[in-house]
Design a protein around this motif. Structure first.
Motif, PDB file in Angstrom:
ATOM      1  N   GLY A 126      53.480  50.324  36.088  1.00 63.03           N
ATOM      2  CA  GLY A 126      53.122  51.355  37.048  1.00 63.03           C
ATOM      3  C   GLY A 126      52.322  52.469  36.399  1.00 63.03           C
ATOM      4  O   GLY A 126      51.373  52.999  36.993  1.00 63.03           O
ATOM      5  N   LEU A 127      52.688  52.824  35.181  1.00 61.24           N
ATOM      6  CA  LEU A 127      51.955  53.859  34.449  1.00 61.24           C
ATOM      7  C   LEU A 127      50.525  53.409  34.165  1.00 61.24           C
ATOM      8  O   LEU A 127      49.576  54.200  34.289  1.00 61.24           O
ATOM      9  CB  LEU A 127      52.690  54.169  33.140  1.00 61.24           C
ATOM     10  N   ALA A 128      50.357  52.148  33.805  1.00 62.86           N
ATOM     11  CA  ALA A 128      49.012  51.623  33.553  1.00 62.86           C
ATOM     12  C   ALA A 128      48.175  51.601  34.826  1.00 62.86           C
ATOM     13  O   ALA A 128      46.974  51.903  34.804  1.00 62.86           O
ATOM     14  CB  ALA A 128      49.105  50.221  32.954  1.00 62.86           C
ATOM     15  N   ARG A 129      48.800  51.248  35.954  1.00 64.63           N
ATOM     16  CA  ARG A 129      48.059  51.236  37.227  1.00 64.63           C
ATOM     17  C   ARG A 129      47.573  52.633  37.585  1.00 64.63           C
ATOM     18  O   ARG A 129      46.415  52.818  37.960  1.00 64.63           O
ATOM     19  CB  ARG A 129      48.957  50.689  38.337  1.00 64.63           C
ATOM     20  N   ARG A 130      48.462  53.614  37.446  1.00 63.40           N
ATOM     21  CA  ARG A 130      48.077  54.986  37.782  1.00 63.40           C
ATOM     22  C   ARG A 130      47.014  55.526  36.833  1.00 63.40           C
ATOM     23  O   ARG A 130      46.211  56.386  37.220  1.00 63.40           O
ATOM     24  CB  ARG A 130      49.310  55.897  37.764  1.00 63.40           C
ATOM     25  N   GLY A 131      47.002  55.025  35.609  1.00 61.42           N
ATOM     26  CA  GLY A 131      46.004  55.467  34.642  1.00 61.42           C
ATOM     27  C   GLY A 131      44.711  54.694  34.694  1.00 61.42           C
ATOM     28  O   GLY A 131      43.788  54.973  33.904  1.00 61.42           O
ATOM     29  N   GLY A 132      44.629  53.711  35.583  1.00 65.08           N
ATOM     30  CA  GLY A 132      43.395  52.944  35.722  1.00 65.08           C
ATOM     31  C   GLY A 132      43.156  51.928  34.629  1.00 65.08           C
ATOM     32  O   GLY A 132      42.024  51.455  34.455  1.00 65.08           O
ATOM     33  N   THR A 133      44.212  51.546  33.897  1.00 65.45           N
ATOM     34  CA  THR A 133      44.050  50.576  32.813  1.00 65.45           C
ATOM     35  C   THR A 133      44.697  49.241  33.161  1.00 65.45           C
ATOM     36  O   THR A 133      45.040  48.466  32.265  1.00 65.45           O
ATOM     37  CB  THR A 133      44.655  51.118  31.504  1.00 65.45           C
ATOM     38  N   LEU A 134      44.842  48.970  34.459  1.00 62.71           N
ATOM     39  CA  LEU A 134      45.463  47.718  34.915  1.00 62.71           C
ATOM     40  C   LEU A 134      44.716  47.206  36.133  1.00 62.71           C
ATOM     41  O   LEU A 134      44.264  47.993  36.978  1.00 62.71           O
ATOM     42  CB  LEU A 134      46.933  47.964  35.251  1.00 62.71           C
ATOM     43  N   GLY A 192      53.636  48.772  43.597  1.00 66.38           N
ATOM     44  CA  GLY A 192      53.537  49.269  44.958  1.00 66.38           C
ATOM     45  C   GLY A 192      52.575  48.473  45.809  1.00 66.38           C
ATOM     46  O   GLY A 192      51.848  49.025  46.648  1.00 66.38           O
ATOM     47  N   ARG A 193      52.572  47.162  45.646  1.00 58.84           N
ATOM     48  CA  ARG A 193      51.708  46.275  46.417  1.00 58.84           C
ATOM     49  C   ARG A 193      52.449  44.969  46.668  1.00 58.84           C
ATOM     50  O   ARG A 193      53.566  44.789  46.192  1.00 58.84           O
ATOM     51  CB  ARG A 193      50.379  46.008  45.687  1.00 58.84           C
ATOM     52  N   GLU A 194      51.837  44.068  47.425  1.00 50.54           N
ATOM     53  CA  GLU A 194      52.481  42.807  47.764  1.00 50.54           C
ATOM     54  C   GLU A 194      51.778  41.630  47.108  1.00 50.54           C
ATOM     55  O   GLU A 194      50.598  41.705  46.752  1.00 50.54           O
ATOM     56  CB  GLU A 194      52.512  42.605  49.286  1.00 50.54           C
ATOM     57  N   ASN A 195      52.533  40.531  46.972  1.00 49.07           N
ATOM     58  CA  ASN A 195      52.009  39.254  46.479  1.00 49.07           C
ATOM     59  C   ASN A 195      51.328  39.386  45.113  1.00 49.07           C
ATOM     60  O   ASN A 195      50.238  38.864  44.886  1.00 49.07           O
ATOM     61  CB  ASN A 195      51.022  38.671  47.494  1.00 49.07           C
ATOM     62  N   THR A 196      51.992  40.079  44.198  1.00 49.12           N
ATOM     63  CA  THR A 196      51.445  40.238  42.848  1.00 49.12           C
ATOM     64  C   THR A 196      51.827  39.029  41.995  1.00 49.12           C
ATOM     65  O   THR A 196      53.009  38.717  41.849  1.00 49.12           O
ATOM     66  CB  THR A 196      51.979  41.516  42.190  1.00 49.12           C
ATOM     67  N   VAL A 197      50.831  38.375  41.461  1.00 49.84           N
ATOM     68  CA  VAL A 197      51.063  37.203  40.613  1.00 49.84           C
ATOM     69  C   VAL A 197      50.435  37.390  39.240  1.00 49.84           C
ATOM     70  O   VAL A 197      51.052  37.099  38.217  1.00 49.84           O
ATOM     71  CB  VAL A 197      50.501  35.930  41.274  1.00 49.84           C
ATOM     72  N   HIS A 198      49.188  37.876  39.217  1.00 53.45           N
ATOM     73  CA  HIS A 198      48.433  37.986  37.964  1.00 53.45           C
ATOM     74  C   HIS A 198      48.076  39.452  37.707  1.00 53.45           C
ATOM     75  O   HIS A 198      47.541  40.127  38.588  1.00 53.45           O
ATOM     76  CB  HIS A 198      47.163  37.147  38.026  1.00 53.45           C
ATOM     77  N   ILE A 199      48.326  39.908  36.481  1.00 53.61           N
ATOM     78  CA  ILE A 199      48.036  41.283  36.084  1.00 53.61           C
ATOM     79  C   ILE A 199      47.390  41.273  34.703  1.00 53.61           C
ATOM     80  O   ILE A 199      47.792  40.492  33.825  1.00 53.61           O
ATOM     81  CB  ILE A 199      49.327  42.127  36.021  1.00 53.61           C
ATOM     82  N   ALA A 200      46.419  42.135  34.510  1.00 48.80           N
ATOM     83  CA  ALA A 200      45.825  42.330  33.193  1.00 48.80           C
ATOM     84  C   ALA A 200      45.906  43.803  32.834  1.00 48.80           C
ATOM     85  O   ALA A 200      45.662  44.668  33.679  1.00 48.80           O
ATOM     86  CB  ALA A 200      44.369  41.862  33.170  1.00 48.80           C
ATOM     87  N   ILE A 201      46.252  44.088  31.594  1.00 52.04           N
ATOM     88  CA  ILE A 201      46.302  45.459  31.090  1.00 52.04           C
ATOM     89  C   ILE A 201      45.209  45.609  30.043  1.00 52.04           C
ATOM     90  O   ILE A 201      45.065  44.770  29.151  1.00 52.04           O
ATOM     91  CB  ILE A 201      47.662  45.786  30.469  1.00 52.04           C
TER      92      ILE A 201
END
Length: 238
Positions: A126-134, A192-201
């Protein structure tokens, strides 16, 4: 010439009292010298680096509290962060023996520890998403991997094996570590979203912190709902 009086030396009893007060002050600040890089596991007796152990804080009333971030006040008791080791420490009274006093260990200590560890690791996403690094989503993650922007690939452990396999292969070619410890609904809640499967940091401090915590706490994660085993991060850390 003026006479210089000798400086009085502390008596052995005074030294011992001072040492006790110093130790007490350290415990009140969070359990000891933070510059000391090692701690001893109360269950195995092994001396290990702090970053490989999990701290439990001892409250004034004797209650044992999981201290995932290592910041709670009180005396610290350190354990190898594996479910079987924590369970063994509870069963054999290792916490009380190490503290040299009665320690109150709740029956749900292991479950609470796992829950808090999971929440701690997911909070970094969540911290990475808010910081724009995800970024999230198959296409976006694939693009980041191809462009060399991804430092870590996170995939839902209960997602389709085929979809995970495609990005995992690309990540391995790029020498990007892959983490598949969390179910999709946990990733949804973290972002804070739906159907999350793949994430990159993206590379940077958060990615480094996330991988450090995965290395430290990943063994606590239970098997997935689909019956798959916990998977340690694959690939080399960037």
């Amino acid at each position: 010439m003026p006479v210089t009086k000798p400086i009085p030396q502390a008596k052995p009893q005074q030294k011992r009292q001072f040492e006790k007060l110093t130790d007490l002050a350290k415990e009140m600040k969070g359990g000891g010298d933070r510059h000391d890089p090692t701690r001893r596991c109360v269950a195995t007796g092994k001396l290990l680096p702090r970053e490989r152990l999990l701290r439990f804080a001892l409250a004034p009333d004797g209650q044992l509290v999981p201290d995932i971030a290592g910041k709670l006040p009180g005396r610290g008791l350190w354990v190898t962060p594996e479910s079987r080791v924590i369970a063994e420490a509870c069963r054999k009274g290792a916490f009380s023996r190490s503290a040299k006093r009665q320690v109150l260990v709740g029956e749900d200590l292991l479950e609470r520890t796992i829950m808090l560890a999971r929440g701690h690791m997911l909070s970094l996403l969540g911290l990475a998403r808010r910081g724009g690094t995800l970024t999230a989503g198959f296409e976006k993650v694939q693009q980041w991997l191809r462009e060399g922007r991804a430092a870590v690939l996170v995939q839902a452990a209960d997602a389709s094996p085929d979809g995970r396999r495609k990005l995992r292969r690309l990540a391995e070619v790029r020498n990007v570590p892959v983490v598949e410890l969390f179910e999709g609904r946990s990733l949804d809640e973290a972002l804070g979203r739906e159907n999350t499967v793949h994430i990159a940091i993206a590379s940077g401090g958060i990615a480094d912190r996330f991988m450090a915590e995965i290395a430290r706490l990943g063994e606590l994660m239970p098997k997935t709902a689909t019956g798959g085993s916990e998977q340690a991060p694959s690939g080399a850390s960037g």
